[in-house]
Design a protein around this motif. Sequence first.
Motif, PDB file in Angstrom:
ATOM      1  N   PHE A  66       0.863  -1.178   0.000  1.00 42.84           N
ATOM      2  CA  PHE A  66       0.000   0.000   0.000  1.00 42.84           C
ATOM      3  C   PHE A  66       0.897   1.224   0.000  1.00 42.84           C
ATOM      4  N   GLU A  67       0.401   2.349  -0.554  1.00 43.17           N
ATOM      5  CA  GLU A  67       1.232   3.548  -0.580  1.00 43.17           C
ATOM      6  C   GLU A  67       0.408   4.810  -0.369  1.00 43.17           C
ATOM      7  N   ARG A  68       1.116   5.840   0.074  1.00 48.00           N
ATOM      8  CA  ARG A  68       0.578   7.198   0.196  1.00 48.00           C
ATOM      9  C   ARG A  68       1.748   8.138  -0.046  1.00 48.00           C
ATOM     10  N   GLY A  69       1.651   8.931  -1.096  1.00 48.35           N
ATOM     11  CA  GLY A  69       2.751   9.845  -1.417  1.00 48.35           C
ATOM     12  C   GLY A  69       4.054   9.088  -1.593  1.00 48.35           C
ATOM     13  N   ASN A  70       5.072   9.488  -0.822  1.00 46.29           N
ATOM     14  CA  ASN A  70       6.385   8.848  -0.909  1.00 46.29           C
ATOM     15  C   ASN A  70       6.570   7.697   0.082  1.00 46.29           C
TER      16      ASN A  70
END
Length: 101
Positions: A66-70
């Motif tokens: 999972f990711e958010r921004g950097n």
Amino acid sequence: MGSRYDGCWTTLPVSRCNLESLTGTYRGPGRGSELVITVGVDSDKLTAAIGGREPTPFQFVGGTTFERGNSRITFVMEAGVVDRVLVDQVSGLYVLIPETP
């Protein structure tokens, strides 16, 4: 340890998967101090509070990542439960383990 992983990460939509199996608190060495993240679920989205900040939603990338921004979080599963979490941020890659209850 956490709940059992139900093996549905390669199918969509993610909300049908058992995100609850990823929830919990994970700890490990950070830059100069311990890094703690708390993972939860809100409205069928994975959330993470990194380093004591407010929980924010992370988007599904694939597999157990999972990711958010950097920031990117990958859950490493062993025998159906989270064994460790890889937190990839601009400042480094951190390996965290589940907090024992």
